[in-house]
Design an enzyme around this catalytic site. Structure first.
Site, PDB file in Angstrom:
ATOM      1  N   ASP A 322       0.949  -1.060  -0.025  1.00 16.01           N
ATOM      2  CA  ASP A 322       0.024   0.023  -0.122  1.00 16.01           C
ATOM      3  C   ASP A 322       0.936   1.436   0.072  1.00 16.01           C
ATOM      4  O   ASP A 322       1.791   1.214   0.834  1.00 16.01           O
ATOM      5  CB  ASP A 322      -0.949   0.050   1.322  1.00 16.01           C
ATOM      6  CG  ASP A 322      -1.994   0.859   1.294  1.00 16.01           C
ATOM      7  OD1 ASP A 322      -2.668   1.072   0.403  1.00 16.01           O
ATOM      8  OD2 ASP A 322      -1.798   1.953   2.304  1.00 16.01           O
ATOM      9  N   GLU A 351       1.693   0.281  -4.930  1.00 15.41           N
ATOM     10  CA  GLU A 351       1.102   1.617  -5.441  1.00 15.41           C
ATOM     11  C   GLU A 351       2.125   2.467  -5.614  1.00 15.41           C
ATOM     12  O   GLU A 351       2.729   2.911  -4.631  1.00 15.41           O
ATOM     13  CB  GLU A 351      -0.098   2.146  -4.404  1.00 15.41           C
ATOM     14  CG  GLU A 351      -1.474   1.201  -4.446  1.00 15.41           C
ATOM     15  CD  GLU A 351      -2.241   1.982  -3.386  1.00 15.41           C
ATOM     16  OE1 GLU A 351      -3.223   2.302  -3.718  1.00 15.41           O
ATOM     17  OE2 GLU A 351      -1.856   2.268  -2.221  1.00 15.41           O
TER      18      GLU A 351
END
Length: 631
Positions: A322, A351
């Site tokens: 994340d 990400e």
């Protein structure tokens, strides 16, 4: 003084932080160079509120240690630390088990907890990253629908149940995943998170709120109080998925903690694990109130130790990071290096952005393009936006009414490699791009098309859904599907459903029957992709060699794959038509071509009706056609 703890004097590199259990004794080690005193408290069970207190002694590098003789298998423990004259109690950040809501850590004897056959259970055979088909799913969403036919609704054990049936006798659950043909299930956070109260049944959150990073979340177990239960049931889930050919990817959130001040990190070494500004305030690159400092040696060590632990103890097959750009590049290099030693085929992706302005130097942030050659993949939002437009608004992309996007689509099709002067993206190799059109964040695909194309018929929107997914599943790179999009999942327009509960988030299993055609289509494409090596190339040079674009009308893209591999079709022609009317494409090679995919079905034996084409092919509106030529 802020930098003192980062000096060599305080960097501990042993692999024994936490509680190390043996039958004869347990050794506790905790890093806190700033503590004035440290005690370990042993609790008999989760109801014990008094505990037995033992003083720890301070060793080198700021590590406190205590050796407790006797068999303390699966008992609970916490630390009591005194800093600046104030004593506080906290679970161990390195705890591997816990009782309800992470109130106490656990001295874990994994051998006594492991499900039967765990050590020797069969893990799916290794595949290349580009051969993966990732399916993203939240533990509760998967099974909580009252008509799912699954007994352990909202639990890890839901993934172990075979033979489950939903409305109209439809296959659901584990058998559904197997039938669909995915290779990896990406689970939204399953470590212990703080945003649900485990004492209450049915609370909902996505779980991007870490508390104890090395402990499975208790609300997904059948008993959150007994720390052994979540461990055993988590492993039963992994084992069942593995034995059905499905690998498990874990969503990890090392970039921030749920709170500061009272987090285990902050209680033991105040502010060390976080980034702060010159006045000592927490910086907020995560958008969640704080950001951890991966560049500091002991935070980097924690991240690396944690993923190594999950990959070995729980046999996890991949990690999704994340807000990965909040981790410095050197930390992610070390993560990749250590994980490859455990499993050379492990999937690592994340990400390539932050959640806000970070105090980490931009040169150290793992942004898109920085992953080149690192063995780490990043989410390809360029391709996503080119396909469907923006995430939550009325903007349109290639499939839902945008114009002039052909080159952007081609960049995605070649896996964002440096293909030509006009078609080049941010990757060195296709293994570095995660191709997707939607995920848990933002509007799901169905809702996006409802919002951006309110005047389209529901049939047209279903075709857009199918076309968008077909582009993800036929392009070079690593395909990623938000679970449920293959049966037109809706969240009723909620673009941020992180705590919207089951009613909004659950998979509605009746959709499988309702959108059977799309389901069968996606299933067919997954099978086709898995059967053709030329659709999963992992080297940029091979893509340049075997993939050639051919002429196509505006708002359509066509290309020829020529395969050198045995078992593949010799020539595969793929055409994406985003127009609202039929187009005609001149075939690139003379002779007969078989149509194996049209607007309605995928069938390698040839689709219903017009099996063959010569010279040219007519392609229906809003559809992907695939033709093969074997001789």
């Amino acid at each position: 003084m802020r930098k003192v703890l980062e000096s060599e004097e305080f960097v501990y590199d042993g692999d024994d932080l936490g509680a190390t259990y043996t039958k004869e004794y347990t050794v506790f080690k905790v890093w806190s160079p700033v503590a004035e005193s440290m005690k370990v408290v042993i609790y008999d069970d989760y109801k014990d509120s008094v505990g037995k207190v033992y003083p720890m002694s301070k060793g080198e590098k700021g590590v406190w240690e205590f050796k407790l003789y006797g068999d303390y298998k699966n008992k609970y423990y916490n630390y009591r630390v005194t800093i600046n004259g104030v004593e506080k109690e906290t679970p161990d950040p390195y705890a591997k088990g816990a009782t309800v809501n992470g109130e106490m850590g656990m001295i874990v004897d994994f051998d006594s907890i492991n499900p039967e056959g765990w050590d020797e259970h069969e893990i799916p055979a290794p595949i290349k990253p580009t051969e993966a088909v990732i399916y993203e799913m939240h533990v509760r969403d998967f099974s909580v629908d009252e008509d799912s036919g699954i007994k352990h609704k909202g639990k890890y054990l839901a993934f172990t149940e075979k033979g489950t049936r939903g409305p109209n006798g439809e296959i659901t659950g584990l058998d559904y995943l197997k039938e669909l043909g995915i290779t990896h299930i990406h689970l939204l956070p399953v470590y212990d998170f703080a945003s649900v109260d485990e004492t209450k049944e049915g609370e909902y959150n996505w779980g991007y709120d870490p508390y104890l990073y090395n402990v499975p979340e208790g609300s997904y177990s059948t008993n959150p109080y007994d720390g052994t239960v979540r461990i055993k049931e988590f492993k039963e889930m992994v084992k069942a998925l593995h034995e059905n050919g499905i690998r498990v990817v874990m969503d990890v959130v090392f970039n921030h903690t749920y709170t500061t001040g009272n987090s285990p990190f902050d209680i033991l070494v105040p502010k060390y694990y976080y980034r702060t500004d010159s006045s000592g305030k927490y910086t907020n690159g995560s958008g969640c109130g704080n950001e951890t400092a991966s560049e500091k040696p002991m935070m980097r060590k924690f991240i690396v130790d944690s993923v190594k632990f999950w990959a070995t103890e729980y046999k996890i097959d991949g990690f999704r990071f994340d807000l990965m750009a909040l981790h410095d590049i050197d930390t992610m290099r070390e993560v990749e290096k250590q994980l490859r030693k455990i499993n050379p085929n492990i999937l690592i992706y994340g990400e390539p952005w932050t959640g806000g302005p970070s105090s980490l130097s931009p040169t150290k942030q793992l942004k898109k393009g920085k992953q080149k050659g690192m063995g780490i993949a990043v989410f390809n939002d360029d391709f996503r936006n080119a396909i469907k437009g923006d995430n939550d608004g009325e903007g349109v992309g290639f499939v839902n009414g945008g114009a002039g996007l052909e080159d952007e689509i081609k960049k995605g099709i070649v896996g964002m490699i440096d293909y030509s002067s006009r078609i080049k993206g941010f990757t060195k190799e296709p293994t570095e791009t995660i191709n997707y059109v939607s995920c848990h964040d933002n509007l799901c695909l169905f809702d996006k098309f409802e919002k951006s194309n309110p005047n389209a018929t529901s049939e047209e929107r279903e075709k857009m859904n199918r076309l968008a997914l077909s582009m993800v599943l036929t392009s070079q790179g690593i395909p990623f599907i938000q679970g449920g999009t293959e049966i037109l999942r809706t969240k009723h327009g909620n673009h941020n459903s992180f705590r919207a509960g089951d009613e909004i988030n659950k998979i509605d299993w009746s959709n499988k029957n309702k959108y059977r055609e799309t389901y069968e289509y996606i299933k067919g494409l997954i099978a086709l992709r898995k059967s053709q090596k030329v659709m999963t190339l992992d080297k940029a040079e091979d893509i340049k060699k075997y993939l050639k674009f051919i002429e196509a009308p505006k708002n359509s893209v066509a290309y020829l794959l020529t395969s050198p591999y045995e078992g593949d079709f010799k020539n595969i022609l793929i055409i994406h038509n985003a127009n609202r009317e039929e187009i005609e494409i001149k075939l690139p090679l003379e002779g007969k071509w078989s149509i194996i995919s049209n607007e309605k079905e995928v069938n390698v034996e040839g689709v219903n009706g017009a099996y063959e084409a010569v010279e040219s092919v007519k392609v229906a509106p809003l559809s992907t056609y695939i033709l093969i030529k074997t001789n």
